[in-house]
Each structure stands twice: as C-alpha cells, then as structure tokens.
Enzyme design. Structure first.
Site, PDB file in Angstrom:
ATOM      1  N   TRP A 101       0.830  -1.207   0.000  1.00 34.48           N
ATOM      2  CA  TRP A 101       0.000   0.000   0.000  1.00 34.48           C
ATOM      3  C   TRP A 101       0.861   1.252   0.000  1.00 34.48           C
ATOM      4  O   TRP A 101       0.535   2.247  -0.658  1.00 34.48           O
ATOM      5  CB  TRP A 101      -0.989  -0.018   1.171  1.00 34.48           C
ATOM      6  CG  TRP A 101      -1.835  -1.249   1.166  1.00 34.48           C
ATOM      7  CD1 TRP A 101      -1.948  -2.182   2.153  1.00 34.48           C
ATOM      8  CD2 TRP A 101      -2.656  -1.720   0.085  1.00 34.48           C
ATOM      9  NE1 TRP A 101      -2.783  -3.206   1.758  1.00 34.48           N
ATOM     10  CE2 TRP A 101      -3.233  -2.951   0.496  1.00 34.48           C
ATOM     11  CE3 TRP A 101      -2.951  -1.245  -1.192  1.00 34.48           C
ATOM     12  CZ2 TRP A 101      -4.088  -3.694  -0.314  1.00 34.48           C
ATOM     13  CZ3 TRP A 101      -3.812  -1.978  -2.011  1.00 34.48           C
ATOM     14  CH2 TRP A 101      -4.364  -3.185  -1.566  1.00 34.48           C
ATOM     15  N   ASP A 173      -0.888   7.006   6.456  1.00 38.66           N
ATOM     16  CA  ASP A 173      -1.947   6.014   6.278  1.00 38.66           C
ATOM     17  C   ASP A 173      -1.952   5.135   7.526  1.00 38.66           C
ATOM     18  O   ASP A 173      -1.030   4.343   7.743  1.00 38.66           O
ATOM     19  CB  ASP A 173      -1.644   5.188   5.017  1.00 38.66           C
ATOM     20  CG  ASP A 173      -2.666   4.074   4.775  1.00 38.66           C
ATOM     21  OD1 ASP A 173      -3.571   3.874   5.610  1.00 38.66           O
ATOM     22  OD2 ASP A 173      -2.556   3.399   3.730  1.00 38.66           O
ATOM     23  N   LYS A 197     -10.908  -1.841   9.798  1.00 38.29           N
ATOM     24  CA  LYS A 197     -10.011  -2.657  10.604  1.00 38.29           C
ATOM     25  C   LYS A 197     -10.171  -2.305  12.094  1.00 38.29           C
ATOM     26  O   LYS A 197     -10.619  -3.118  12.877  1.00 38.29           O
ATOM     27  CB  LYS A 197      -8.575  -2.488  10.130  1.00 38.29           C
ATOM     28  CG  LYS A 197      -8.402  -2.992   8.678  1.00 38.29           C
ATOM     29  CD  LYS A 197      -7.055  -2.686   8.090  1.00 38.29           C
ATOM     30  CE  LYS A 197      -7.063  -2.747   6.583  1.00 38.29           C
ATOM     31  NZ  LYS A 197      -7.147  -4.087   6.004  1.00 38.29           N
TER      32      LYS A 197
END
Lengths: 359, 359
Positions: A101, A173, A197
């Site tokens: 990511w 992030d 999450k």
C-alpha cells in the site's frame, strides 16, 4: 459470535457494536425508520456524523485547527486525493516504501508531482521498517504507512515519535492501526484510515487533517476530491455512507469506553504473547524482523510448509477463522485489532500449540 | 415499519430486505460471522458481488459487452469520473441542463474538456424538461439526468426513447429512477446511479457501461478513478462498501421477484393517482409542467403557504414522513420509489384530503 475472526479487514468488531447496528436497522434512534432508509439530512443522522467527528478529535487529542471527514472511496482513494490537494506538479514529496500500500500511494503521487523515496524495504520483500531515511530538499510532505497489513510490519512507537519530530508535514496512512495506541497526533498534518479494521465496517474512510496544509494546490480539483469542499460541507458534500458512518460512530464510542491507553496495553499483551508462542515453538516462525513487528497483524510460517492446509483446516475446525496469509507473503497471519479480546488470542495460541503437539 | 417514508433518498426499502440485512449482521450466509466483519475476499461475499452484478445485467437485458461496477463515492463522483475517462481536453460533450445535479455534472466536466449545453430549463427554475435540444458537432457523448429528484421532473419514456435513438453515446444519471421502468438499456453507453433511492442503501453506486466506449482517454487516470481498472478487478479493486453492496443485492433480488414491468405499472398507478389528487384539489398544486412530471418525486405546493408547517405536522402525526420539499423548490415532495407500496400512496392521499377538509 462464537467464531474467532482473525481476518485482516473487514475485521472483528465488538459484539455490542454489532447488536446496536442490527437494532438500528429495525428502528434507528426511535425514529420508527431504519438507519438504511433515514435521510442523511435528518437531525438524528446529522447528530451521528457530528458526534463521530468530535469523537475522533477527542480520542486523538487534536487541536482546534484539525478537521475530521468521513469520506467515500477507501484508503486507496486517498492515494490520489493527498497529492491532488497537497502536491503541485513542480513540487516533491517523500514516501516511505514499506509495503504494497505504501508503494501504491507513491505510485499514484507520481501522477501529480515529484516523488522521492525516503527509504525502501523492498529488497527483503518488505519484512522490515528501514531505520534510515532521507527527505527531499524543499520537501512538501513525508508520507508514512504506520502499519503494513500485508507484511505484518509496523513503525514502532519510539521510532514513529522520532520520525514525526520534524517540521516537514507528516501524512500517514493509519488504516490498520488507528486508535490502537497513543501518539502526539498534533504532529501529523494528515491522517487517513479505512474504517474496516480498527474503526468500523467497510464503506467509509476517515481523513483527519490540519487545515493549515490546504490552499496551495494550483490545479483545478473536482468537487468530490477537494478536502476544502468536504470541510465546508461538514463532511456531507453528498450522501455519505450512512450505515458505515453509524457503525464507526458506535465503534468510536466503544473505543472511548475502553480508553485508548487500555487498548494499547491490551494490544501489547496480545502481540507479546502471540510472538512469544511463535518464537518458543519449533513449528512456527515469524516473518518479520523483531523491532518491526506489527502489534496488529502477526505473520508467521510453518517450518514444514506441507502442513499448511492441515493447520488451516484444524484452526477452522476450532472456530479460528481468517488465518490464511496474504498471497504476497504466504503462510499465515493473525490480525488482532482492538476488538479482538485477549481471550481470543489465548485460544489461538492453544490451538497452535495443540496442532504442534499433534503434528 | 409502521411509518410511511416519503424521503427523497436515502429512501424506503422493502421490509423483507431490511429483515434480511439485519439477520446478516448477526450471521451472514451461515458463516457464523457478521456481514460487517466478513472478508470481502471470502467466497460468500464474492458470490454476493458477482450475483449483484449479474442481476443488474439481467434486469436491464444488457448485451455481453456491458460491465456492471459497484463503486464508492456516490453519483457525485461520477460527475468527474465520466469526463476523466471519456472526454479528452480538446473534445466536446453535450449535457442536458435540467436541474441541480445535471448542472453539477456539466460543471465538473468543464474541468476536463469542452461542454456544450444541449438544452436548459434553468429559465423556469427547472420546472420542465426541454423538448428541443442540439448536440455539438463531433460530440463525444450526450449526458442526461433521467429524473431530477429535487425538481420532480423526469424525461418521460416516449421522449427518452426518442432521445436515445441516436449514434451519439448516451451517458445517463439514473440515480432516482433506475429499475423503475423498462427501456432499451442497450442504447445507453454508460448509466450510473447511487443505490440509495431505488436500489439499496447509501454507500454504493452502480456504474453500468458498454466496454466499447473505453480506451480513448489520453490523460493519466488515478487507479481508483479508472473504469478499466475496476472492470479488470471484477469491481473489487479495493475493499468495496460490503454491507451496502449486500443491501443492493437483496434489493435487486426483490426487484426481480416483483418484475420491472410490474413495478413500472405500479409506479404509473401511484403517480397518476397522486397527481390526480393534487390536480383535483383547491389546496394543493403541482410545480411541474404535466408532460415533465416525475413518477418518482411528486412536488407540490400549498395554495396557502401559511399552512405549510401545519400540513407537515399533520402528516407526521399520521406517520407520513419526509414530505418537506428541497429548499430550492420549497413546499412539499413525496418520493414514491419502487419500494413505496400503492397502499402508502393511498394513505398519503387520504391524509392530504383530510387536511384539506379541515383547513
């Protein structure tokens, strides 16, 4: 739920959150209407949105110049929204390249300006967080991925505190470790995180930003991609993902009840005991360098990989679900987010030990 | 639900859909896990996504070269995604300017290429659908908004059939009337619709497109904004809005059970009787020219506007909710989407008549 959910995300949620979410489908806040059919402009839902935004600020201890948005699009949409809003064509931003990511984020940024790789652990399949990095001259911002879900690495708290002690605006992030630990969040210029999450269900993404970083973009920005427009509309520029925002609101209230400090301590205990079980066994082995190990996603392999399918089936028979690792790493991964109780990790360890005895 | 929900969106859903959605929060498809915590890569959810996409194709009778996507971002995000993917800087697209959202769509398109206004009803506060329009020379596509939620106008079926009988690719925002009537959907190049009116809850947006229109964009497109990337990933480029897609899937199954032809007939009856009640009264009056009246959103005013608050309170006392009109029009609006039963419209008419007798 009697099953134990170790999936990497969408992931385990507190039972009380799920019960309240189900109740709201029948009757939301005594409106006589379902949360699925209520207007997002109703005073009842506006209150949910406002309180959810305020809870994020409170839980993070943020100053008044921070704004919280619940946007569509997933964290992946922030890969382009961040540079679109913050990085002009002739400017340079620095990125940590620490996983799939992180790499995805810097790849998108290249469409908008210059990208400088501050450091990379690609050489060893992202199994560590590099300890040395450098920032471009005239750097616009430094982008971090605080926890790399796929590889099970995390910038540990002492090192992260060291990195953010800088004048360079930090963009981070935090999709897989938001609200899992205490940090000086006022040191971040912009934080983003998909909710699914540690902060709710799939369908909404939190963007937390210091308003001071806005206003320098020279390109025209489409309405829905412009942070300023979303701030001006109190995070209701269009119909938000109503139900997902509601689930995040319930989860944020649960986090507040637990206390981030308590969750952090529990996360530490959960991770410590699981890594200790792995390190103390002759069947399991960790995949990540010790000081880069994630407290959220614990990746491990079997020394005898021919037992992989058998181990997975054994775990599922014992109601332990979601252990299969990401295809980039193979093996196994136990995701132990805030909502995974310590007793769940104890059960996982027992199941692992029993399997080892039998194998 | 004992209340009648006439909100414009998020809007009324079938009771059976809400019951199934609530059940799935406790136990999704016998997994022992909640739909809120299930992995989007689980075979159970992949099946939901695949079947939802197939149902859209089936309900619309689409040819093999069409693709269906369930994206994040709301219909408003399509305002930039459409021109970003279809319109180069030197090209021209034509737009019907028939309301707030139609105008919003063309405003965003101007960031990417040339926009030609094919027709506009702005001169009369968007109270009608213009009967004459013209398309730019070398036009790339013609953008329509088939139903204008705020103003209660709709391109009626005979006129729409006439417009789409052309070689120009048609792009259509059907957010508020998708699945409400039968059309030759293969005449459209791209259709988009937020789910929260006729096809589910807020949080996901359908994009239905003929693959032949892709591949001419010369600009670099961020990953999440690129239709081709979403198609290549079977609408799972990142974590989709899992629960919202599930609610759409349940709603699509309900639509199939009802049959679009039957829903169309019911929508016609519902709208006809409500407009007849308005036209036959001396208290209520419609705001839209008759041949442009929407079958989804019925806008009306009171001849004596000093009674507005009293009427609204009276309706709410009778469990008739969501009648307040959009601030751009004022007055009242009854949204009578697919899931609003005919009996609900009958009740609304009774309440309106009773109020008129009393007033």
């Amino acid at each position: 739920m009697s099953k134990l959910n170790f999936f990497s995300g969408p992931a385990v949620l507190p039972d009380s959150v799920m019960q309240q979410a189900a109740d709201a489908i029948h009757n939301f806040d005594n409106t006589g209407l379902s949360i699925l059919e209520i207007s997002h402009r109703s005073k009842q839902f506006v209150k949910v949105m406002d309180e959810a935004r305020a809870l994020v600020k409170e839980l993070m201890g943020l100053d008044a110049n921070y704004e919280v948005l619940f946007l569509h699009g997933g964290a992946l949409s922030q890969f382009h929204m961040v540079p679109m809003n913050l990085l002009n064509a002739n400017e340079t931003a620095s990125y940590f390249d620490t996983g799939t990511w992180a790499h995805g984020a810097l790849t998108e940024a290249k469409l908008f300006g210059n990208v400088h790789i501050a450091c990379s652990s690609k050489d060893k399949n992202y199994t560590y967080i590099p300890r040395e990095y450098n920032i471009a001259t005239g750097n616009k911002y430094l982008h971090l991925t605080s926890n790399n879900t796929i590889y099970g690495t995390q910038i540990n708290t002492p090192y992260l505190n060291q990195i953010i002690d800088t004048d360079t605006p930090i963009v981070c992030d935090m999709s897989s470790d938001i609200f899992s630990r205490q940090l000086n969040y006022n040191k971040f210029a912009l934080i983003y995180a998909g909710a699914q999450k540690n902060a709710g269900a799939a369908g909404t993404t939190m963007v937390i930003l210091n308003k001071d970083i806005l206003g320098t973009a020279k390109r025209p920005i489409p309405k829905m991609l412009d942070y300023s427009r979303h701030i001006g509309a109190d995070s209701m520029l269009n119909t938000p993902s109503v139900f997902a925002v509601y689930v995040s609101y319930l989860t944020l209230k649960w986090i507040k009840e637990q206390g981030v400090a308590n969750l952090q301590a529990a996360n530490q205990r959960k991770a410590d005991k699981l890594y200790a079980a792995i390190d103390g066994s002759s069947l399991y082995k960790g995949t990540v360098e010790k000081d880069s190990r994630s407290q959220m996603n614990v990746c491990f392999l079997l020394n005898d990989e021919t037992l992989n399918d058998k181990f997975n089936a054994y775990a599922e028979q014992h109601d332990v679900l979601g252990l299969k690792g990401h295809r980039s790493v193979g093996g196994f991964r136990a995701s132990i987010y805030n909502a995974m109780p310590e007793s769940g990790v104890d059960t996982l360890i027992e199941v692992m030990k029993e399997f080892e005895r039998m194998a």
